[in-house]
Design an enzyme around this catalytic site. Structure first.
Site, PDB file in Angstrom:
ATOM      1  N   LYS A 173       7.145 -17.459 -33.395  1.00 36.77           N
ATOM      2  CA  LYS A 173       8.405 -18.092 -32.978  1.00 36.77           C
ATOM      3  C   LYS A 173       8.505 -18.333 -31.464  1.00 36.77           C
ATOM      4  CE  LYS A 173      11.577 -16.695 -36.659  1.00 36.77           C
ATOM      5  NZ  LYS A 173      12.688 -15.749 -36.951  1.00 36.77           N
ATOM      6  N   GLY A 174       7.974 -17.458 -30.647  1.00 39.58           N
ATOM      7  CA  GLY A 174       8.109 -17.651 -29.198  1.00 39.58           C
ATOM      8  C   GLY A 174       8.983 -16.571 -28.585  1.00 39.58           C
ATOM      9  N   GLU A 216      11.836 -16.772 -23.570  1.00 37.14           N
ATOM     10  CA  GLU A 216      13.175 -16.901 -22.996  1.00 37.14           C
ATOM     11  C   GLU A 216      14.220 -16.006 -23.645  1.00 37.14           C
ATOM     12  OE1 GLU A 216      13.532 -21.396 -21.687  1.00 37.14           O
ATOM     13  OE2 GLU A 216      12.086 -21.152 -23.289  1.00 37.14           O
TER      14      GLU A 216
HETATM   15 MO1  MOS Z   1      11.290 -22.953 -19.719  1.00 37.34          MO
HETATM   16  S1  MOS Z   1      13.122 -23.209 -18.857  1.00 37.34           S
HETATM   17  O1  MOS Z   1      11.396 -24.004 -21.035  1.00 37.34           O
HETATM   18  O2  MOS Z   1      10.066 -23.267 -18.662  1.00 37.34           O
END
Ligand code: MOS
Length: 757
Positions: A713-714, A717
């Site tokens: 999923k990642g 962030e």
């Molecule tokens: Mo990130 S803000 O998608 O580099």
């Protein structure tokens, strides 16, 4: 003593032989010994130095520059201004697609924001270039600066975030509010924030006729090539960009910036390689930032605490000449069940540089306000904040009605709460003190970020000695891509990581897509996985069709690749090494290309998001209002963990950004001049070790069968989401004071009456 604890859930160390292993960074030794080459470390023969002169006003025109004085300075070679800047093939103010941003590259004498480049001085030494830039002594026609979220032109953007409409409504929010037994309306304000990677934007550009060679940090090599090709009217094949390592990107290096293009122009002008590195204060303008927001949330609940309505309006700011827009309200689309949800956005046009992607654009700001308002409603309902969130748990994505591809958020809540000791939390604020008399508060927030995927390609090869090669134009911006992607590459070839040469970091390699949107591992990883599967299939074709192979007649589906050999599925005693297969076929190597291929039908059928729960403890001085975060625990579920060490590091980094968001970062604009008053690392605060006493990330197991074949999923962030809200809520719990103006500091607490009693 500071401590960063490394908790590894052993459940994740079991996928394939490489994926899932907590390998250390493959580039770690290079980095700690200084051998890793960052853009500004390059010094081609006959290279000279460029320095930017930037505007000290926010709006107006440059009427005079003392070019003669700069040129007279020893060592100065030339001065580039709008009068003599080499031509570009494309208008830098053209906008052909949403990810093409308008650049300031000396196209005219207009000043649109403070710190805008107004000239470039090129000299034999950095010192001479810098001194030359100072000698330009610009004169201006100054116009009043447009500053602040009130009293300026308001606009509604065409779209916000990744293709979302600015205004979105499901169910009848006004009816839901009218029918509610409790209502909360709260307005949160977040300041403009600036990217402060350790490595400022930098470029070393060298022309050879119409061929261009560049060392520069970028989060998207192919997109950077496309932009430069368009601007200079040269073929993409004639542009060679190296970007192996970034000293941090965070979205600020997502697209080519004006200063990077000016470096290329300067090299063209003087006919020699040029190095241009931004000074720290020059980072506060031409290379993006996070726009300020004012967010108003309106919530209604029924008597049992179930939400009846959720409305989230965001006002933010963009520049006067472009449209990037912090989509904060979108955070309310996903997280909490409500029969009525309305989100809206508008913006004002200010004399600032254009805002840009900055770690979790939209989700970071939006989650702060949403989690704060949720906490206020939990308080109004007399409910524990975690119980209140569980009461409003979204079993399907509330706005779309789609099922989640996977959602282990309940496990995140449970594991995080357990580790933190949440059950001992008193419901009322201002109930806990430590031995020294400091007020202690506990708060929580939910974390979420979409599981995005983009297009990417990769090339795989098996060589005659049985070793492998994998290539994709990915870059390591500190997140560990060079390690995690190599693990995926090795598993894709059925080899140990030490038997695979993994090439990345230059634009000559297949396009790895953009390292952004927390989608890089999924995107580039799926391209590698696909390339691996294809090259193994070709190898299997060779073996299963050769009469003297032990695999003859097994059929492609009847073999499996492992440890540099193909095995018969139905009889693993029959196998053949890659080297033997190639030797029989007389081939020096075999290769294949792969693509990341997200199935649009599957992508459309499910809501795909990572989730987490963050718990924070703060201590607040009861009279002076000093706030310290003393403990942070985050539990996150983001599908398959490729490398638990790297993933944990991403979570910890994200949570530290959350501390930064809640308590530190704040770009201050002088309302009279429109200038940023703290464009430096002494006065623009980011956390240091002393600000982060204890932070812990728990990797919660989650299997996602839909998101992509690797189940990724990642993680880039999500850590920043949830965390700032958790800290804000902990400050309330310590003091009984809601500070809705970020960053939270002693001013807000004193204004709220701390110490008055
Ligand atoms: Mo990130 S803000 O998608 O580099």
């Amino acid at each position: 003593m500071s401590e960063i604890s490394l908790t590894q859930n052993p459940a994740h160390v079991r996928h394939g032989s490489n994926v899932g292993q907590p390998l250390t960074r493959r580039d770690g030794l290079l980095k700690v010994t200084g051998a890793a080459r960052y853009a500004a470390d390059n010094h081609p023969e006959s290279m000279v130095y460029a320095a930017l002169a930037v505007s000290s006003i926010a709006r107006g025109r440059v009427t005079a520059l003392d070019v003669a004085a700069a040129k007279a300075h020893p060592g100065v070679i030339d001065v580039m201004t709008p009068e003599n800047r080499p031509p570009l093939a494309e208008d830098p103010d053209a906008k052909n697609h949403p990810f093409m941003f308008r650049l300031d590259v000396l196209q005219n004498d207009r000043v649109r924001y403070p710190n805008q480049p107004i000239a470039v001085v090129i000299a034999d030494t950095l010192e001479a270039a810098t001194e030359g830039a100072a000698l330009l002594a610009p004169r201006y026609d100054v116009e009043p600066a447009r500053v602040g979220l009130d009293g300026n032109e308001v606009f509604t953007p065409q779209g916000v975030g990744v293709g979302n409409p600015p205004n979105d409504s499901h169910g009848d929010v006004e009816a839901g509010l009218a029918a509610a037994s409790r209502r909360v309306e709260a307005t949160y304000e977040t300041p403009a924030q600036y990217h402060n990677p350790m490595e400022p934007h930098a470029i070393v550009a060298a022309w050879d006729g119409d061929r261009l060679s560049i060392d520069t940090p970028t989060q998207g090599l192919a997109m950077a090539v496309g932009r430069v090709a368009g601007l200079f009217g040269i073929a993409p094949e004639d542009i060679h960009i190296r970007s192996p390592f970034l000293g941090g990107g965070f979205g600020g290096k997502g697209v080519m910036s004006g200063p990077q293009v000016l470096g290329i122009l300067a090299a063209r002008m003087v006919g020699r390689p040029v190095k241009l590195v931004l000074r720290r204060e020059q980072m506060y303008g031409p290379v993006g930032h996070r726009g300020p927001t004012r967010q108003t949330l309106r919530l209604g609940t029924a008597g049992d605490g179930a939400l009846t309505a959720l409305a989230h309006h965001t006002r933010t700011a963009s520049s006067t000449f472009d449209d990037f827009f912090e989509p904060a309200s979108n955070a309310s689309h996903t997280l909490y069940a409500s029969p009525a949800i309305a989100t809206s956005h508008d913006g004002v046009r200010l004399d600032t540089g254009t805002p840009m992607f900055m770690r979790a654009p939209g989700e970071a700001t939006g989650s702060l306000a949403l989690e704060g308002a949720l906490d206020e409603m939990a308080e109004a309902c007399g409910m524990d904040p975690l119980d209140f969130r569980l009461k409003n748990y979204a079993e399907v994505e509330p706005t779309s009605g789609k099922p989640f591809s996977s959602k282990a958020l309940r496990e995140c809540y449970a594991q995080g709460a357990e580790r933190f000791g949440w059950a001992a939390r008193p419901l009322q604020p201002r109930q806990m003190r430590d031995a020294s008399g400091l007020l202690v508060g506990w708060g929580m927030g939910t974390a979420t970020f979409p599981a995005l995927m983009f297009q990417a390609e990769a090339r795989a090869a098996i060589k005659s000695d049985g070793t492998g090669l994998m290539e994709t134009g990915a870059q390591d911006m500190g997140q560990g891509a060079w390690t995690a992607l190599a693990q995926i590459a090795a598993d894709g070839l059925g080899l140990d990581i030490d038997q695979v040469e993994f090439r990345a970091g230059t634009s000559d390699l297949p396009d790895a897509g953009i390292a952004g949107g927390s989608g890089h591992t999924a995107t580039a990883g799926m391209a590698l996985h696909d390339a691996g599967a294809k090259v193994i299939a070709r190898l299997a074709d060779l073996a299963t069709s050769a009469e003297n192979s032990p695999l003859f007649g097994a059929g492609n589906a009847g073999v499996v690749a492992r440890d540099g050999r193909l095995f018969r599925r139905d009889d693993e005693s029959r196998s053949e090494s890659y080297a033997d297969i190639l030797a029989r076929a007389g081939l020096p190597e075999i290769e294949a290309r792969g693509k990341s291929a997200a199935d649009p039908a599957v992508r459309n059928a499910y809501a795909m998001h990572a989730h987490g729960a963050v718990f924070a403890e703060v201590k607040v001085h009861p009279e002076l209002g000093q706030i310290r975060v003393t403990r942070l625990v985050g539990a996150f579920a983001a599908g398959r963990v490729i490398n638990p060490r790297m993933v944990e590091s991403q979570y910890l980094g994200g949570m530290i950004w959350g501390v930064s968001f809640a308590l530190h970062e704040h770009a201050i604009t002088d309302r009279r001049s429109g200038r940023i008053m703290n464009a430096n690392l002494a006065e623009y605060h980011v956390p240091v070790n002393a600000d982060i006493p204890s932070v812990e990330a728990i990797l919660v197991e989650e299997h996602d069968p839909h998101v992509n074949a690797l189940g990724i999923k990642g993680v880039g962030e999500i850590g920043v989401t949830g965390t700032a809200g958790a800290i804000a809520n902990a400050v309330w719990h310590a003091t009984g004071i809601r500070v809705r103006h970020l960053p939270i500091g002693l001013e807000g607490l004193l204004a709220g009456g701390l110490g008055d009693a």
